[in-house]
Design an enzyme around this catalytic site. Structure first.
Site, PDB file in Angstrom:
ATOM      1  N   ALA A  22      49.627 -43.933  38.167  1.00 42.33           N
ATOM      2  CA  ALA A  22      48.851 -44.450  37.627  1.00 42.33           C
ATOM      3  C   ALA A  22      48.295 -45.581  38.650  1.00 42.33           C
ATOM      4  CB  ALA A  22      49.439 -45.096  36.840  1.00 42.33           C
ATOM      5  N   SER A  23      47.890 -46.651  37.682  1.00 45.05           N
ATOM      6  CA  SER A  23      47.605 -47.611  39.055  1.00 45.05           C
ATOM      7  C   SER A  23      48.727 -48.325  39.809  1.00 45.05           C
ATOM      8  CB  SER A  23      46.800 -49.038  37.969  1.00 45.05           C
ATOM      9  OG  SER A  23      46.169 -49.006  37.508  1.00 45.05           O
ATOM     10  N   ALA A  24      50.166 -48.225  40.006  1.00 47.90           N
ATOM     11  CA  ALA A  24      50.778 -48.521  41.030  1.00 47.90           C
ATOM     12  C   ALA A  24      50.405 -48.007  42.143  1.00 47.90           C
ATOM     13  CB  ALA A  24      52.081 -47.974  40.750  1.00 47.90           C
TER      14      ALA A  24
END
Length: 390
Positions: A65-67
């Site tokens: 995801a946003s990592a």
């Protein structure tokens, strides 16, 4: 007691204890956690289930995801370190079409620091657009900022990766996916990817959304009251920059072809060992490789924006593509010089230059707090910090 696999140096025993406690107290399904310090792996642990019939293994990976934004920021800062990108140069000098819509003076650092205002895409992008790439670039070039660039900040949920990725392509001739693979993941031997390779699909853990009870616990956090209201409001910038910028039928996480598509803000895949090794290489030498000189690492963590986030509606702090400590999105106490990134899948990873440390945690039970920061990772971060300082 849960069976935990892997290695952990005695000094970092509190990390193993916190990891095992997450399982024993019912918080966890499957996960891995890793810590590098001064270029060496001091923690590499995993346990639980990757799926209904599969145990979590050392080579299990998950969607980040946003990592994934941390991978993109690393690629950008490597090019800054090499003198091929300049943080203060307007993006339009690399990408002339981007000047449309009043965006001609937006420098690279405003995109990395979530200050550009380019957070929405209208009309929303389809799966064909994502797979083709050109339509995404054209939509971003035509986009109009949601606020006066540089005057405020708000999380660029989807747009940050595409914007920075296009600048990287203009400078190197490579997509951010290929640049990261060739210049960062390959030399360091990282099982990290922007877009899931077909060869790694069988090792991908099944994501499990939080239960209704867990979501209620997350929404009880008073620091996230504004975000919880924004999630339910189709007119909010959060809604417009996420659900309103994509047109995907059904569950977006289950959309056919989505994991393989190049979505550099949220489409990465990998494991804790790879993430911790990458972050460690930003602040120390790992097997002879250091990705950034110390002065470049300092620039990566220099505060670009801090305060009320117009998209997430809570306090956030950003460096150059990385989140910084402070506010509900950053879990636990650690060094004030740390920089990293969370993800809605529960992933969290960061670098700590004070202790030459890289940390990463990768689960398959998604967080109830939109972008990480729940008790599972908070306990691990605080145990890691105590161990590193001991």
């Amino acid at each position: 007691m849960s069976e935990i696999h892997g290695v952990c140096e005695p000094r970092f025993g509190p990390v193993r204890e916190a990891f095992a406690r997450n399982f024993d107290e019912g918080r966890e399904l499957g996960a891995s956690v890793a810590v590098y310090q001064r270029g060496r792996a001091v923690v590499d642990l995993w346990g639980g289930r990757a799926g209904r019939d599969a145990a979590w293994r050392q080579d299990t990976i998950t969607l980040l995801a946003s990592a994934t934004k941390g991978l993109v920021a690393t690629a950008a800062m490597v090019l800054v370190d090499r003198g091929l990108l300049d943080l203060g140069t307007p993006i339009a000098e690399y990408w002339p079409e981007f000047a449309a819509g009043g965006k001609g003076d937006i420098p690279l650092r405003w995109v990395l620091g979530h200050r550009s205002g380019v957070v929405t895409v209208d009309p929303p992008l389809t799966m064909l657009d994502l797979e083709g790439g050109t339509a995404v670039t054209e939509a971003l070039a035509a986009a109009v900022p949601a606020w006066e660039p540089g005057r405020a900040h708000g999380y660029h949920c989807l747009t940050m990766g595409w914007l920075v990725g296009e600048v990287i392509r203009r400078v190197t001739g490579l997509s951010v996916q290929r640049f990261f693979a060739q210049e960062i993941a390959g030399p360091l031997g990282l099982d990290l990817h922007i877009g899931l390779p077909d060869t790694r699909e069988r090792s991908l853990a099944c994501l499990v959304p939080p239960t209704g009870e867990q979501l209620l616990q997350g929404r009880a956090n008073p620091e996230l009251a504004g975000l919880n209201r924004a999630i339910c409001d189709p007119a909010s910038l959060f809604h417009r920059s996420t659900f309103g910028s994509l047109s995907l039928a059904g569950d977006p996480l289950a959309a056919a072809g989505l994991p393989q598509a190049e979505i550099p803000s949220c489409g990465g895949a990998g494991n804790a060992s790879g993430l911790a090794r990458m972050y460690a290489a930003l602040v120390s030498e790992v097997d002879g490789i250091r990705l950034l000189r110390p002065e470049s690492a300092d620039r990566a963590r220099t505060v670009e924006a801090s305060g009320l986030d117009l998209v997430l509606r809570c306090h956030t702090s950003y460096g150059r593509g990385f989140m910084l400590p402070g506010g509900p999105m950053w879990p636990g106490d650690c060094s004030p010089t740390a920089f990293g990134h969370p993800g809605v899948t529960g992933v969290f990873a960061y670098a700590d230059p004070d202790h030459e440390l890289g940390f990463a945690y990768v689960p398959n039970r998604m967080t109830e707090l939109i972008e990480g920061g729940d008790d599972r990772v908070r306990h691990l971060v605080e145990a890691t910090h105590r161990s590193a300082c001991g």
